[in-house]
Design a protein around this motif. Structure first.
Motif, PDB file in Angstrom:
ATOM      1  N   PRO A 167       3.638   0.725   0.476  1.00 41.26           N
ATOM      2  CA  PRO A 167       3.667   1.996  -0.257  1.00 41.26           C
ATOM      3  C   PRO A 167       2.351   2.205  -0.983  1.00 41.26           C
ATOM      4  O   PRO A 167       1.779   1.271  -1.550  1.00 41.26           O
ATOM      5  N   PRO A 168       1.823   3.439  -0.963  1.00 42.33           N
ATOM      6  CA  PRO A 168       0.478   3.647  -1.512  1.00 42.33           C
ATOM      7  C   PRO A 168       0.384   3.575  -3.028  1.00 42.33           C
ATOM      8  O   PRO A 168      -0.691   3.371  -3.562  1.00 42.33           O
ATOM      9  N   ALA A 169       1.503   3.779  -3.728  1.00 44.70           N
ATOM     10  CA  ALA A 169       1.406   3.843  -5.194  1.00 44.70           C
ATOM     11  C   ALA A 169       2.648   3.280  -5.847  1.00 44.70           C
ATOM     12  O   ALA A 169       3.717   3.170  -5.238  1.00 44.70           O
ATOM     13  N   LEU A 170       2.488   2.930  -7.124  1.00 45.87           N
ATOM     14  CA  LEU A 170       3.566   2.386  -7.930  1.00 45.87           C
ATOM     15  C   LEU A 170       3.609   3.129  -9.253  1.00 45.87           C
ATOM     16  O   LEU A 170       2.566   3.414  -9.850  1.00 45.87           O
ATOM     17  N   ARG A 190       8.325   2.146  -6.243  1.00 45.79           N
ATOM     18  CA  ARG A 190       7.211   2.262  -5.304  1.00 45.79           C
ATOM     19  C   ARG A 190       7.327   3.597  -4.568  1.00 45.79           C
ATOM     20  O   ARG A 190       8.395   3.950  -4.075  1.00 45.79           O
ATOM     21  N   LEU A 191       6.220   4.296  -4.516  1.00 46.87           N
ATOM     22  CA  LEU A 191       6.215   5.644  -3.962  1.00 46.87           C
ATOM     23  C   LEU A 191       5.686   5.644  -2.540  1.00 46.87           C
ATOM     24  O   LEU A 191       4.723   4.943  -2.217  1.00 46.87           O
ATOM     25  N   ALA A 192       6.316   6.448  -1.702  1.00 47.97           N
ATOM     26  CA  ALA A 192       5.883   6.599  -0.321  1.00 47.97           C
ATOM     27  C   ALA A 192       5.018   7.839  -0.194  1.00 47.97           C
ATOM     28  O   ALA A 192       5.096   8.766  -1.010  1.00 47.97           O
ATOM     29  N   ALA A 193       4.176   7.854   0.835  1.00 46.48           N
ATOM     30  CA  ALA A 193       3.385   9.045   1.102  1.00 46.48           C
ATOM     31  C   ALA A 193       4.330  10.216   1.335  1.00 46.48           C
ATOM     32  O   ALA A 193       5.294  10.113   2.104  1.00 46.48           O
TER      33      ALA A 193
END
Length: 320
Positions: free
Chosen positions: A39-42, A66-69
């Motif tokens: 995942p690209p971001a938290l 955790r964030l997905a695109a």
């Protein structure tokens, strides 16, 4: 009876060779399989309330999620800070009443535009930690793209198209996304302030205005430590709050054309829900891309026109 007696020694040898090759390929595949996309971001800090729009649901954002695109974030008017820490070290802080699209991949005029976030409106702070590797991507807004970021930048995206940015430290390049022909980017260095009100002319000043300084979210003023390491190895699931409503999606459905087209495809199935469909119909002028989805019968090919029937011949008239 042995296998060599039943099939012949050569045949058995060939079978064994084939099985050995298959086993080797499977082993190599298991050993060298590409790791799952990270995942690209938290969400590392959340001070206040924020919603996460994912697929067809609305979720409550929380620290450690955790964030997905493609995830969409919305902070409340009283939210003080939502921090996103990306895997490449870039940090994006979101302020109150902010809507953001995580790691969008949007095609614009035949080119894929990559960014850490697209901020539709609200406040954000872009931080490139000292010593981090340079990153080409930055932040997209309806009017400008922030590229080649270094240091820290604080910006406000207004609903009427206005944009203000303070280059607190480092440097950044601002590219106008709407002007044609495409102008060269505006390059800001530490201390400089960029502003454009609505559709007015942009201006660069050596320092931010007092009004801007007064309106900057207080949470953006203090340096905060990174916290991604605290959630390493932990999975925090966001709490589902309900189905995605038309009101949740409306700001994105009425955004710039490339976003409208994206969401008309992404949320196409939601048009089958009576409540979502009703919102689409009521506000169709704001997102005409949905007319074909909601009323497909209007766009079906019309049957070919039939030739008019010949008039009946009068009685007693002979034709040759």
């Amino acid at each position: 009876m042995r296998a060599s007696e039943l099939f012949g020694a050569r045949t058995v040898k060939r079978i064994r060779n084939v099985l050995a090759t298959v086993w080797l390929l499977l082993t190599l595949g298991a050993t060298h399989a590409a790791p799952a996309a990270q995942p690209p971001a938290l969400v590392s800090i959340l001070d206040g309330e924020a919603a996460l729009l994912r697929d067809s649901g609305r979720f409550g954002a929380a620290e450690g999620v955790r964030l997905a695109a493609g995830d969409l974030l919305e902070t409340g008017p009283q939210t003080r800070l939502l921090r996103l820490e990306f895997t490449d070290g870039v940090i994006v802080d979101l302020g109150p009443s902010t809507r953001a699209f995580v790691a969008p991949r949007l095609g614009t005029r035949g080119q894929a535009v990559a960014a850490h976030v697209y901020v539709l409106r609200g406040w954000f702070k872009l931080i490139q930690p000292a010593g981090g590797a340079p990153v080409p991507a930055g932040v997209l807004t309806p009017a400008y793209a922030l590229g080649e970021p270094a240091g820290q930048q604080v910006a406000a995206v207004d609903a009427d198209g206005g944009f203000q940015l303070f280059c607190e430290a480092g440097a950044v390049a601002l590219q106008d996304r709407a002007a044609r022909p495409v102008p060269p980017p505006v390059r800001l260095k530490a201390g400089e302030f960029f502003a454009r009100r609505g559709s007015g002319k942009a201006a660069v000043a050596p320092r931010p205005t007092p009004a801007f300084i007064q309106s900057v979210p207080r949470s953006f003023l203090d340096p905060l430590p990174t916290r991604a390491a605290l959630f390493k190895g932990r999975e925090v699931a966001p709490r589902r709050l309900g189905d995605l409503a038309y009101a949740d999606a409306a700001p994105w459905l009425a955004a710039e054309p490339v976003l409208r087209s994206h969401f008309a495809t992404r949320w196409r199935a939601l048009a089958r829900r009576p409540d979502f469909r009703a919102g689409l119909v009521e506000h169709m002028r704001e997102h005409p891309e949905w007319d074909r989805v909601v009323f497909p019968e209007k766009y079906r090919p019309k049957p070919p026109a039939q030739a008019p029937a010949a008039p009946p011949r009068p009685a007693g008239v002979r034709t040759y």
